[in-house]
Structures are given as structure tokens and as C-alpha cells.
Motif scaffolding. Structure first.
Motif, PDB file in Angstrom:
ATOM      1  N   ALA A  70       0.821  -1.214   0.000  1.00 29.83           N
ATOM      2  CA  ALA A  70       0.000   0.000   0.000  1.00 29.83           C
ATOM      3  C   ALA A  70       0.853   1.262   0.000  1.00 29.83           C
ATOM      4  O   ALA A  70       0.597   2.201  -0.760  1.00 29.83           O
ATOM      5  CB  ALA A  70      -0.923  -0.008   1.211  1.00 29.83           C
ATOM      6  N   ALA A  71       1.901   1.275   0.855  1.00 27.01           N
ATOM      7  CA  ALA A  71       2.747   2.466   0.964  1.00 27.01           C
ATOM      8  C   ALA A  71       3.407   2.764  -0.377  1.00 27.01           C
ATOM      9  O   ALA A  71       3.497   3.910  -0.827  1.00 27.01           O
ATOM     10  CB  ALA A  71       3.815   2.244   2.029  1.00 27.01           C
ATOM     11  N   ASN A  72       3.854   1.654  -1.030  1.00 25.03           N
ATOM     12  CA  ASN A  72       4.514   1.789  -2.322  1.00 25.03           C
ATOM     13  C   ASN A  72       3.562   2.374  -3.357  1.00 25.03           C
ATOM     14  O   ASN A  72       3.928   3.265  -4.124  1.00 25.03           O
ATOM     15  CB  ASN A  72       4.962   0.396  -2.761  1.00 25.03           C
ATOM     16  N   ARG A  73       2.321   1.835  -3.339  1.00 28.51           N
ATOM     17  CA  ARG A  73       1.348   2.286  -4.324  1.00 28.51           C
ATOM     18  C   ARG A  73       1.034   3.762  -4.092  1.00 28.51           C
ATOM     19  O   ARG A  73       0.953   4.556  -5.020  1.00 28.51           O
ATOM     20  CB  ARG A  73       0.072   1.438  -4.212  1.00 28.51           C
ATOM     21  N   LYS A  74       0.928   4.130  -2.793  1.00 28.80           N
ATOM     22  CA  LYS A  74       0.628   5.511  -2.458  1.00 28.80           C
ATOM     23  C   LYS A  74       1.738   6.423  -2.984  1.00 28.80           C
ATOM     24  O   LYS A  74       1.479   7.480  -3.574  1.00 28.80           O
ATOM     25  CB  LYS A  74       0.507   5.630  -0.932  1.00 28.80           C
ATOM     26  N   SER A  75       2.988   6.009  -2.782  1.00 31.01           N
ATOM     27  CA  SER A  75       4.105   6.849  -3.214  1.00 31.01           C
ATOM     28  C   SER A  75       4.122   6.971  -4.740  1.00 31.01           C
ATOM     29  O   SER A  75       4.417   8.030  -5.288  1.00 31.01           O
ATOM     30  CB  SER A  75       5.415   6.279  -2.669  1.00 31.01           C
ATOM     31  N   TRP A  76       3.710   5.867  -5.428  1.00 27.23           N
ATOM     32  CA  TRP A  76       3.610   5.918  -6.889  1.00 27.23           C
ATOM     33  C   TRP A  76       2.594   6.974  -7.323  1.00 27.23           C
ATOM     34  O   TRP A  76       2.850   7.784  -8.192  1.00 27.23           O
ATOM     35  CB  TRP A  76       3.155   4.559  -7.430  1.00 27.23           C
ATOM     36  N   ILE A  77       1.439   6.911  -6.651  1.00 29.09           N
ATOM     37  CA  ILE A  77       0.361   7.829  -7.038  1.00 29.09           C
ATOM     38  C   ILE A  77       0.791   9.263  -6.796  1.00 29.09           C
ATOM     39  O   ILE A  77       0.617  10.139  -7.660  1.00 29.09           O
ATOM     40  CB  ILE A  77      -0.938   7.484  -6.263  1.00 29.09           C
ATOM     41  N   ILE A  78       1.414   9.499  -5.614  1.00 33.96           N
ATOM     42  CA  ILE A  78       1.849  10.863  -5.294  1.00 33.96           C
ATOM     43  C   ILE A  78       2.874  11.337  -6.320  1.00 33.96           C
ATOM     44  O   ILE A  78       2.804  12.465  -6.833  1.00 33.96           O
ATOM     45  CB  ILE A  78       2.433  10.915  -3.868  1.00 33.96           C
ATOM     46  N   ALA A  80       6.461  11.612  -1.060  1.00 38.03           N
ATOM     47  CA  ALA A  80       5.731  10.706  -0.189  1.00 38.03           C
ATOM     48  C   ALA A  80       6.307  10.751   1.211  1.00 38.03           C
ATOM     49  O   ALA A  80       5.575  10.840   2.204  1.00 38.03           O
ATOM     50  CB  ALA A  80       5.806   9.284  -0.743  1.00 38.03           C
ATOM     51  N   GLU A 121       4.663  12.116   4.670  1.00 40.50           N
ATOM     52  CA  GLU A 121       4.659  11.224   5.837  1.00 40.50           C
ATOM     53  C   GLU A 121       5.192  11.972   7.062  1.00 40.50           C
ATOM     54  O   GLU A 121       4.633  11.892   8.152  1.00 40.50           O
ATOM     55  CB  GLU A 121       5.531  10.011   5.517  1.00 40.50           C
TER      56      GLU A 121
END
Lengths: 292, 330
Positions: free
Chosen positions: B3-11, B306, B310
Motif C-alpha cells: 500500500a505504501a509503495n502504491r501511495k508513493s507511486w500515485i503521489i 511521499a 509522511e
């Protein structure tokens, strides 16, 4: 035949200046393993200070030159204290960038104080030409080579015979061990920078009498060539810098005389590349075995 | 992908989209005058140069002082392609030709040069860079010292921006791949890398050639932006300028190189009103920066939106929960 000899003598003339400047690079590198890119600009500062003392203060040549040399020695020490000493334990590339910063600073400070336009360097010394057989060597060439060689002998004696010289050799061998043996490394490093800068100033005065036009960026090219001379002879080794300087001067002069003026710099860099590929530690360099 | 990885991708994608829009929409609407356009293009070219040099200096850990030489090779090669071949799609082809020519030069120079280490490598790359300049100065067919003129000025901001995006994306993926780790291992300890079975020479050549390739692309973009080429634009000082960008950004940090390149290109333009004092301030800034932050702006770290978000979130939720978080922070 005569032209060949004259070309070689001209080469030795420039070469002795390169050698004097190269000594500063090589001494500093030998002790703190730092390529001092600001060294070339010390040449320029030396030339400008001497010029001011000659023209504004109207001092006699000897005194002006002496003061110029002293000023450069002080400048060398000041630069070392301000810009390099705090970085002694930082990554080496950081101190390299600092030397570049100092180089830009000196160039621009001089440009602001004196204006960027080149100025003529007043030669106040007239030396009669020396005749050897059918050859006439200009007095300036003769004096330049003589001064350079005498200074090199003096420097070699200083490093071999005096306590400070011994300390310099010890620090360049192993800084930490020298410190443990009670050598004051700060003083030693300062002395090294002072001597290097003073020699550069002598080189500057000799260079300006040969090419009497000085500008804030005049230090770049002789600085770069002297640096190459130091590497050519084996950086960190003092006789190597002298040999490298003379070799560079002769190579440059012969290329200019027989091949092409424009390509002389390319030939100089070419020689550097060939020497580094064949013997990476330079002509007089010792092969350092890799510590694992 | 967690999830964290996906979030950073989106950001990151959102940030990239915002940056792209900020640059390209005004460019499309002709909101920039020629001067601003020139500065932006020059900034983009410098970003490519700094990021590619970062591969050699930062990731491989080799000090190269001749990067402008590769830029020159790329610039002249692509200019010659544009001048002599009038075919459709000639601009991308010209850029590619510039990149390939520079990569070829990098390979030819790399074989002997990469056998050396440390300061010797720095000096020999300096020598090659200067030789490229002197030789270009003496080839009449390439204009020599009188400049090569009449190159079509077709570099646009979108084209340069696309090249930057490709270059930066490739550097990021390379840095995190097996190859990137191999290159990093050479920086950390070459002897250990060799004895672990890493083909050291191959990876050194790979890094050097890729860096030269992108320098060539940047050269091509520069050539088609300036319209004229003079060999003396690619001198030792220029190589130093790129080295300064890499070091100020932090050796090994791609985002650091991008930021440093952008700031160091745009800042002198903004400080034009200081005229004479500009370079003096620049040199002082350089010295002070190195004295107080010898590792550069970012060190080896990467700037990450990201991570910044955070940190902001944590600061808001208070010190206690952040202390609890730190245990499982990767």
C-alpha cells in the motif's frame, strides 16, 4: 640544427615556469592528497600584486617582486586555513569543489578590483643576451631558467636537510603516523601551502615578463599545464614535477615550431594520456600496491 | 506492490503531472517570451547533463572531469545530421545520432581510461575533454573556431522535457536494478565487488557509456536550441560546472542533481541585476556550501514527496505516535 636548439631553449624557458608552478601542485598533493585548482589563480594574483606595486607604488622591481611573493605565500596559507583545513576529514571531492570555489572567487575578486581587460606588464629589467658559440640566448630566458633551477635546488635542500622539510616528508608519507610522532601537521601543511604559493608567484613574475599581458583569467592555462606537468612526472614527487615541467615546455615549443601552433595543447594533453596509460603513476612514480 | 509503495507511486505521478502541466501548458499557449524559453530549455539540458554525470560520479564513484567533451561530440554529431539529411523525423534521429556518437566516444575513451583510478582517472578524462575541444577547433568542415552556424533551431520545451523525463526515469530504474546495485558495489569497494564475481570492467563501461549517451542527447538539444556551436563552449570550465551541480546536489542523488542543476542554471539568470557581484556570490556560496554541508544538498538520499508528506503527517499526530512508528519504518 640551430633552430632546433633555439626551440628547445625556448621550451626550457616556458618549462621552467611550468616546473615552478607544478611544484606547488605536487607538494600540496603529496601532503594532503588534494588537487588544488586554486593554484593557477595564485599565479594571477601574484602577477597583479607585483604589477600594482610596480606601477602605483613605483617600487623597484626587486622589492615589488619580493612583496608580491610574500603576499602570495600569505594568501596560500589563508586559503588553506579558511577553505581546506575545515574539510580535512570530509569527502575529498568536497575539498576539490572548495578549491574550485576559491579559484572562481580569486578570479572575480581581481576582476572587480582591477577590471577584466588585460593589462601590459611593465618589464623593468634589461638583461644583455648571452652568446654561446653562434647561439644568442636572450637574457630573460637565461635568467628565468637560472632562477628556476636555483629555486629547485634550494627547495630540494630545504626538504632534505631541515627539520621542517623532514616533517613535510613524514606527513606526506603518513599523516596519522607523523602526528603520533609529534609532528605538528597544521604548521607543516601551512608551510607547504606557503612554499607552493610563493613558488607560483615567482613563476607568475617570470611568466609575465615572458608574456607581458596579464588578465584575471591568465592563471587558468599555465595552471592547467603545470598541473599536467606534475602528473606527468608523478604527482606527489618533487623531482617529477621539475622533470614534467621541462618536458611539457619542450614538447609544447617543438610542436609549435614544427607541427602546428593550434595543436600544441592537444599534443600536450596527448602526451599526458599516453604516459598515464603506459605508466599511470607518472614517469618517476612508484607503483603503489593496492591495500585490501 | 504494497500500500505504501502504491501511495508513493500515485503521489509521484501526480507531482509529475503537475510539473508537466506547469511547464507545458504555458509553453503551448505561448506564454513564455524567448528569453524565458531559452532559460527553461537550457535548464532542462543541464538537468540531463547533471543526472548523467551523477551516474559516473555518484553511483560509480569515479570522478570524471570531461563530461562537456561528450556533450560536444553529441552536439556536433546531431548538428551534422540535421544539416545534411533533410528527412522527416530528422530531429529525433539527429538527437539519437548525437547520443550514439557520444556513447561511441565514451566507449572508445572508456576502455583505456577506466583502468585508472581516483585522481588519475579525473586527470585523464580532463585530458580527453580538452582534446575533443582542441580537435573540434581545428576541423574546418565543422566550422572550427569560427563556429558551426545555421543549425535549425527546433528544440522545443516539450521535446527537451521528454528527454529529461526519459533520462531521469531510466536513471531511477537503473539505480534500483541488479545492474545499478552492481555499479554501486564498485563505488563501495571495487576489490570486494570483483571477488564477489561482479564483472567490474563491464559495469564501469556500462555506466560510462550510458552517461556519455545522455550527455550526447543533451548536446543535441543544446545544438538545436542555440543554432550555432563553438567548441570553446565545451571547455574544462563547463565540465567543472556539471561536476559542481552533481556535488552540490549530493553525489549519488538523482533528485539532488536535478534540483542543483535547475537552481544553478536559473539562479544566475535571476541574479542578473547584481551584475558584477554575481560570480563572486556564486563562488562564495560554493565555498560556504562545501564548508557547512560537505555531502551536498541531499547527500546520497533521494527527495521524495511521499516521505515528506509522511513526515508532515507524523509531526501533526505528535511525537509519541511517531516514536512508535519508527520501529517498523523501512
Amino acid at each position: 640544427m640551430n633552430t632546433l636548439i633555439i626551440q628547445i631553449i625556448n621550451g626550457l624557458h616556458v618549462g621552467s615556469v611550468y616546473a615552478l608552478i607544478a611544484l606547488g601542485y605536487t607538494m600540496v598533493y603529496g601532503i594532503v592528497k588534494l588537487i588544488n585548482f586554486a593554484h593557477g589563480d595564485v599565479i594571477m594574483v601574484g602577477a597583479y600584486i607585483t604589477l600594482s606595486l610596480l606601477s602605483s607604488a613605483a617600487l623597484p622591481f626587486g622589492i615589488a617582486a619580493g612583496l608580491g611573493i610574500l603576499f602570495c605565500a600569505a594568501l596560500g596559507v589563508a586559503v588553506e586555513r579558511i577553505a581546506y583545513k575545515p574539510l580535512r576529514n570530509a569527502p575529498r571531492i568536497s575539498s576539490l569543489i572548495t578549491t574550485i570555489g576559491v579559484s572562481y572567487f580569486l578570479q572575480n575578486a581581481v576582476q572587480m578590483i582591477y577590471s577584466p581587460t588585460p593589462r601590459p606588464f611593465p618589464i623593468r629589467i634589461n638583461i644583455p643576451a648571452v652568446a654561446i658559440g653562434s647561439l644568442r640566448i636572450s637574457g630573460l630566458t637565461f635568467v628565468t631558467i637560472l632562477v628556476a633551477v636555483l629555486l629547485m635546488i634550494a627547495l630540494e635542500a630545504f626538504v632534505r636537510r631541515t627539520r621542517t622539510g623532514k616533517a613535510m616528508r613524514a606527513v606526506s608519507e603518513d599523516l596519522q603516523a607523523a602526528q603520533l610522532m609529534g609532528v605538528n601537521i597544521n604548521t607543516t601543511i601551512s608551510v607547504t601551502f606557503a612554499i607552493g604559493a610563493a613558488l607560483a608567484a615567482v613563476g607568475a613574475i617570470l611568466y609575465s615578463t615572458a608574456y607581458p599581458s596579464i588578465s584575471p583569467t591568465m592563471g587558468a592555462m599555465p595552471g592547467l599545464k603545470a598541473f599536467i606537468a606534475a602528473v606527468l612526472g608523478g604527482i606527489g614527487i618533487m623531482p617529477g614535477a621539475m622533470l614534467g615541467g621541462f618536458l611539457m615546455g619542450v614538447a609544447e615549443s617543438l610542436t609549435k615550431g614544427y607541427i602546428s601552433t593550434q595543436l600544441s595543447d592537444a599534443v600536450v594533453f596527448g602526451i599526458l594520456i599516453v604516459v598515464l596509460l603506459v605508466k599511470p603513476s607518472g614517469i618517476l612514480g612508484r607503483h603503489a600496491s593496492e591495500k585490501v | 506492490m504494497n500500500a505504501a509503495n502504491r501511495k508513493s507511486w500515485i503521489i509521484n505521478l501526480a507531482a509529475l503531472a503537475a510539473l508537466t502541466a506547469a511547464l507545458l501548458i504555458p509553453a503551448r499557449l505561448n506564454m513564455f517570451n524567448d528569453y524565458i524559453k531559452g532559460v527553461i530549455t537550457w535548464t532542462l539540458v543541464n538537468v540531463i547533463m547533471a543526472v548523467s554525470l551523477n551516474l559516473v560520479c555518484g553511483l560509480l564513484g569515479y570522478l570524471a572531469l570531461g563530461h562537456a567533451g561528450f556533450m560536444a561530440v553529441g552536439a556536433y554529431a546531431s548538428a551534422m545530421v540535421s544539416l545534411n539529411w533533410k528527412v522527416p523525423l530528422s530531429f529525433p534521429l539527429a538527437l539519437l545520432a548525437g547520443g550514439l556518437a557520444a556513447a561511441a566516444a565514451g566507449m572508445v575513451i572508456g576502455i583505456p581510461v577506466l583502468r585508472l583510478k581516483g585522481d588519475y582517472l579525473a586527470i585523464i578524462t580532463l585530458g580527453f575533454g580538452e582534446i575533443v575541444r582542441i580537435i573540434l577547433n581545428n576541423i574546418p568542415a565543422l566550422g572550427g573556431a569560427r563556429s558551426l552556424r545555421g543549425i535549425p533551431r527546433i528544440t522545443t520545451i516539450p521535446a527537451a522535457y521528454l528527454a529529461v523525463v526519459i533520462c531521469v526515469a531510466l536513471m531511477f530504474t537503473l539505480g534500483r536494478s541488479r545492474h545499478g546495485r552492481a555499479i554501486l558495489s564498485i563505488r563501495e569497494d571495487e576489490v570486494a565487488a570483483t571477488s564477489s564475481g561482479i564483472p567490474v570492467m563491464y559495469y564501469k563501461m556500462l555506466a560510462f557509456t550510458i552517461a556519455a549517451f545522455f550527455a550526447g542527447i543533451a548536446g543535441g538539444l543544446y545544438a538545436h536550441n542555440a543554432g550555432t556551436l563553438n567548441p570553446n563552449r565545451f571547455n574544462f570550465d563547463r565540465s567543472i560546472e556539471y561536476l559542481v551541480m552533481v556535488v552540490l546536489g549530493g553525489m549519488g542523488s538523482i533528485t539532488g542533481a536535478v534540483i542543483a542543476a535547475a537552481v544553478l542554471t536559473a539562479l544566475p539568470e535571476m541574479l542578473r541585476w547584481l551584475s558584477d557581484y554575481r560570480m563572486l556570490i556564486y563562488s562564495l556560496a560554493l565555498i560556504l556550501m562545501m564548508l557547512f554541508r560537505p555531502d551536498g544538498l541531499l547527500g546520497t538520499a533521494e527527495f521524495s514527496i511521499a516521505r515528506m508528506l509522511e513526515r508532515v503527517r507524523r509531526a501533526r499526530t505528535g511525537a509519541r505516535s511517531s516514536r512508535a512508528d519508527r520501529g517498523n519504518d523501512g
